[in-house]
Design an enzyme around this catalytic site. Structure first.
Site, PDB file in Angstrom:
ATOM      1  N   ALA A  99     -28.786 -52.030  22.761  1.00  0.00           N
ATOM      2  CA  ALA A  99     -28.436 -51.046  21.998  1.00  0.00           C
ATOM      3  C   ALA A  99     -29.292 -50.461  20.798  1.00  0.00           C
ATOM      4  CB  ALA A  99     -27.319 -50.501  21.591  1.00  0.00           C
TER       5      ALA A  99
ATOM      6  N   LYS B   2     -30.105 -54.973  32.508  1.00  0.00           N
ATOM      7  CA  LYS B   2     -30.546 -55.936  30.932  1.00  0.00           C
ATOM      8  C   LYS B   2     -31.297 -56.615  31.966  1.00  0.00           C
ATOM      9  CE  LYS B   2     -26.578 -53.650  28.462  1.00  0.00           C
ATOM     10  NZ  LYS B   2     -25.235 -54.220  28.395  1.00  0.00           N
TER      11      LYS B   2
HETATM   12  N1  LIG Z   1     -22.574 -45.668  24.237  1.00  0.00           N
HETATM   13  C1  LIG Z   1     -23.032 -46.332  23.978  1.00  0.00           C
HETATM   14  O1  LIG Z   1     -22.740 -47.399  23.227  1.00  0.00           O
HETATM   15  C2  LIG Z   1     -24.343 -47.051  24.430  1.00  0.00           C
HETATM   16  C3  LIG Z   1     -25.392 -48.215  24.360  1.00  0.00           C
HETATM   17  C4  LIG Z   1     -26.427 -48.757  25.217  1.00  0.00           C
HETATM   18  C5  LIG Z   1     -27.020 -47.204  25.999  1.00  0.00           C
HETATM   19  N2  LIG Z   1     -26.365 -46.413  26.371  1.00  0.00           N
HETATM   20  C6  LIG Z   1     -26.579 -45.783  27.764  1.00  0.00           C
HETATM   21  O2  LIG Z   1     -26.827 -43.974  27.099  1.00  0.00           O
HETATM   22  C7  LIG Z   1     -26.239 -43.620  27.635  1.00  0.00           C
HETATM   23  C8  LIG Z   1     -25.194 -42.450  27.611  1.00  0.00           C
HETATM   24  O3  LIG Z   1     -23.690 -42.981  26.809  1.00  0.00           O
HETATM   25  P1  LIG Z   1     -22.585 -42.231  26.762  1.00  0.00           P
HETATM   26  O4  LIG Z   1     -21.889 -43.097  26.332  1.00  0.00           O
HETATM   27  O5  LIG Z   1     -23.562 -41.061  25.967  1.00  0.00           O
HETATM   28  O6  LIG Z   1     -22.414 -41.352  28.111  1.00  0.00           O
HETATM   29  P2  LIG Z   1     -21.516 -40.061  28.289  1.00  0.00           P
HETATM   30  O7  LIG Z   1     -21.077 -40.069  26.779  1.00  0.00           O
HETATM   31  O8  LIG Z   1     -21.017 -40.579  29.727  1.00  0.00           O
HETATM   32  O9  LIG Z   1     -22.491 -39.011  28.025  1.00  0.00           O
HETATM   33  C9  LIG Z   1     -22.869 -39.028  29.231  1.00  0.00           C
HETATM   34  C10 LIG Z   1     -23.982 -37.237  29.093  1.00  0.00           C
HETATM   35  O10 LIG Z   1     -24.778 -37.398  30.153  1.00  0.00           O
HETATM   36  C11 LIG Z   1     -25.001 -36.456  30.733  1.00  0.00           C
HETATM   37  N3  LIG Z   1     -24.800 -35.123  31.775  1.00  0.00           N
HETATM   38  C12 LIG Z   1     -25.370 -36.418  33.145  1.00  0.00           C
HETATM   39  N4  LIG Z   1     -26.235 -35.870  34.046  1.00  0.00           N
HETATM   40  C13 LIG Z   1     -26.839 -34.897  33.282  1.00  0.00           C
HETATM   41  C14 LIG Z   1     -27.568 -34.681  34.615  1.00  0.00           C
HETATM   42  N5  LIG Z   1     -28.560 -34.382  35.316  1.00  0.00           N
HETATM   43  N6  LIG Z   1     -28.691 -33.703  32.825  1.00  0.00           N
HETATM   44  C15 LIG Z   1     -28.254 -33.526  31.403  1.00  0.00           C
HETATM   45  N7  LIG Z   1     -27.036 -34.096  31.439  1.00  0.00           N
HETATM   46  C16 LIG Z   1     -26.909 -34.612  32.348  1.00  0.00           C
HETATM   47  C17 LIG Z   1     -23.507 -35.682  30.587  1.00  0.00           C
HETATM   48  O11 LIG Z   1     -22.544 -34.040  30.734  1.00  0.00           O
HETATM   49  P3  LIG Z   1     -21.635 -34.005  31.294  1.00  0.00           P
HETATM   50  O12 LIG Z   1     -20.681 -34.169  30.244  1.00  0.00           O
HETATM   51  O13 LIG Z   1     -21.702 -32.200  31.763  1.00  0.00           O
HETATM   52  O14 LIG Z   1     -21.099 -34.557  32.575  1.00  0.00           O
HETATM   53  C18 LIG Z   1     -22.825 -36.639  29.024  1.00  0.00           C
HETATM   54  O15 LIG Z   1     -23.146 -34.516  28.154  1.00  0.00           O
HETATM   55  C19 LIG Z   1     -26.365 -44.034  29.212  1.00  0.00           C
HETATM   56  O16 LIG Z   1     -27.013 -44.202  30.368  1.00  0.00           O
HETATM   57  C20 LIG Z   1     -25.892 -45.336  28.739  1.00  0.00           C
HETATM   58  O17 LIG Z   1     -25.766 -46.220  29.636  1.00  0.00           O
HETATM   59  C21 LIG Z   1     -25.240 -45.839  25.978  1.00  0.00           C
END
Ligand SMILES: NC(=O)c1ccc[n+]([C@@H]2O[C@H](COP(=O)([O-])OP(=O)(O)OC[C@H]3O[C@@H](n4cnc5c(N)ncnc54)[C@H](OP(=O)(O)O)[C@@H]3O)[C@@H](O)[C@H]2O)c1
Length: 363
Positions: free
Chosen positions: A158, A229
């Protein structure tokens, strides 16, 4: 001219070094990045398009970050990458960046094309860097050829400065001898709390309720996320290894691997007996269980459950902290240890913002 455009006019009156930004994904991380884009730290960064999986909002003259999600909700525009790229071009700004805050493999598959087209890419999505080696090579090649940057800070740990530290050490001529650690917040929490007081499945239920695990916890328990990772770090350390070369020993029994999520959750107590047996055996030797990732000097990579002595840095972890211990030529006696929250929307969004702001450092 509508209110939106008027309030976003600074995007047009840009200064040298200003950046046009497209944000893909407005989930936990994307929406937090929007809040950070509204702060003075992000001055000179102009949001020109935003999208989720089905809708998008495009305005080459700028979108006010604080209004972006509401406007996206009302937007009649369906997803079309060409319109996003056109907005970056129409912004007239030299530095154009696409931020991927999705977990979509399909979105990740376009990163190399966007670099080749002259856009920087900043990603929290691990799918492009942490999967097949040819995909990783394509990214490196596109970035070199187009002289556009690939911001990867948020893909590992992160907001923790893991990849940047590794890069800096290598730039100074140091080399990695070993990399050890706990790379998953959810697995860290689970095994930090697995002390015989409660069955593992009970802890798993709580971790899921707290939002620490993926909706399907087998993504965490199977080791795939940690393996991705480790691959990203191994490649950054100079080992061009492919996904199948990482030995992954997850903790999901074979009988629970192919069933649906609901059935898995209903049968999660089947994890209890085998894990309790391992815990008791470790405790008999004064050790505790930790889900570790390890890379050695020759590029051998493994993730899995290990019994560690109480003196091991991972044995002293608490909460859902991540730990990265880098043993290098110059950190040979004691490893360089990076420890802290390895998940969370605030710190992940900040890692994305940091990569975006680094684009103007050259100006
Ligand atoms: N959360 C953490 O602590 C954390 C830490 C490090 C890395 N990450 C990484 O960060 C990324 C996002 O995490 P998150 O927790 O924010 O996920 P999330 O809450 O599931 O949000 C994902 C977002 O991506 C959108 N999306 C999916 N397909 C798409 C497309 N084709 N074009 C545009 N938007 C699209 C979704 O839209 P819909 O709602 O319409 O499906 C949603 O708005 C992931 O790869 C995760 O592994 C997260």
């Amino acid at each position: 001219m509508n209110a939106l455009i008027k309030s976003a006019l600074p995007a047009v009156a840009s200064a040298r070094g200003d950046i046009a930004l497209v944000l893909l994904g407005v989930g936990g991380v994307g929406r937090t990045l929007l809040a950070q884009l509204a702060t003075p730290a992000a001055q000179g960064v102009h949001l020109v398009a935003i999208a989720d999986s089905t809708r998008q909002l495009v305005n080459a003259r700028g979108i006010v970050p604080a209004q972006a999600r509401r406007l996206l909700g009302d937007s009649p525009q369906s997803r079309d990458d060409n319109a996003l790229l056109a907005a970056l071009d129409a912004s007239g700004l030299a530095e154009r960046v696409i931020v991927d805050a999705t977990a979509s493999a399909e979105v990740a598959s376009r990163h190399a094309d966007w670099l080749a087209r002259g856009c920087h890419v900043v990603s929290a999505n691990k799918a492009a860097l942490g999967e097949r080696l040819d995909g990783w090579n394509r990214l490196r090649h596109a970035s070199r050829q187009s002289r556009r940057r690939y911001g990867d800070a948020a893909t590992v740990g992160a907001g923790l400065p893991v990849l940047s530290t590794l890069l800096r050490l290598r730039q100074c001529g140091d080399s990695l001898l070993a990399l050890d650690g706990v790379f998953s917040g959810s697995l860290s929490w689970l095994f930090n709390h697995f002390d015989g007081g409660r069955p593992f499945s009970d802890l798993l239920r709580e971790a899921r309720e707290r939002g620490y695990t993926e909706p399907d916890p087998r993504v965490d328990l199977g080791g795939a996320d940690v393996a991705r990772k480790l691959l990203i770090l191994a490649r950054a350390a100079g080992h061009a290894i492919d996904a199948h070369e990482v030995v992954v020993e997850g903790v999901v029994p074979e009988a629970l691997r192919e069933i649906g999520v609901d059935e898995f959750l209903a049968r999660a107590s089947e994890l209890d007996a085998p894990l309790e047996a391992l815990r008791v055996a470790a405790a008999r030797d004064g050790q505790v269980l930790r889900f570790l990732a390890r890379l050695d000097e020759s590029g051998r990579a493994r993730v899995g459950l290990v019994a560690v002595a109480p003196t091991h840095p991972a044995a002293r972890l608490s909460g859902n902290d991540n730990l990265f211990a880098l043993t290098t030529q110059r950190y040979r006696e004691q490893p360089l240890v990076i420890q802290g929250p390895g998940a969370g929307a605030e710190v992940t969004a900040q890692a994305l913002l940091g990569d975006v702001l680094a684009l103007r450092a050259a100006h």
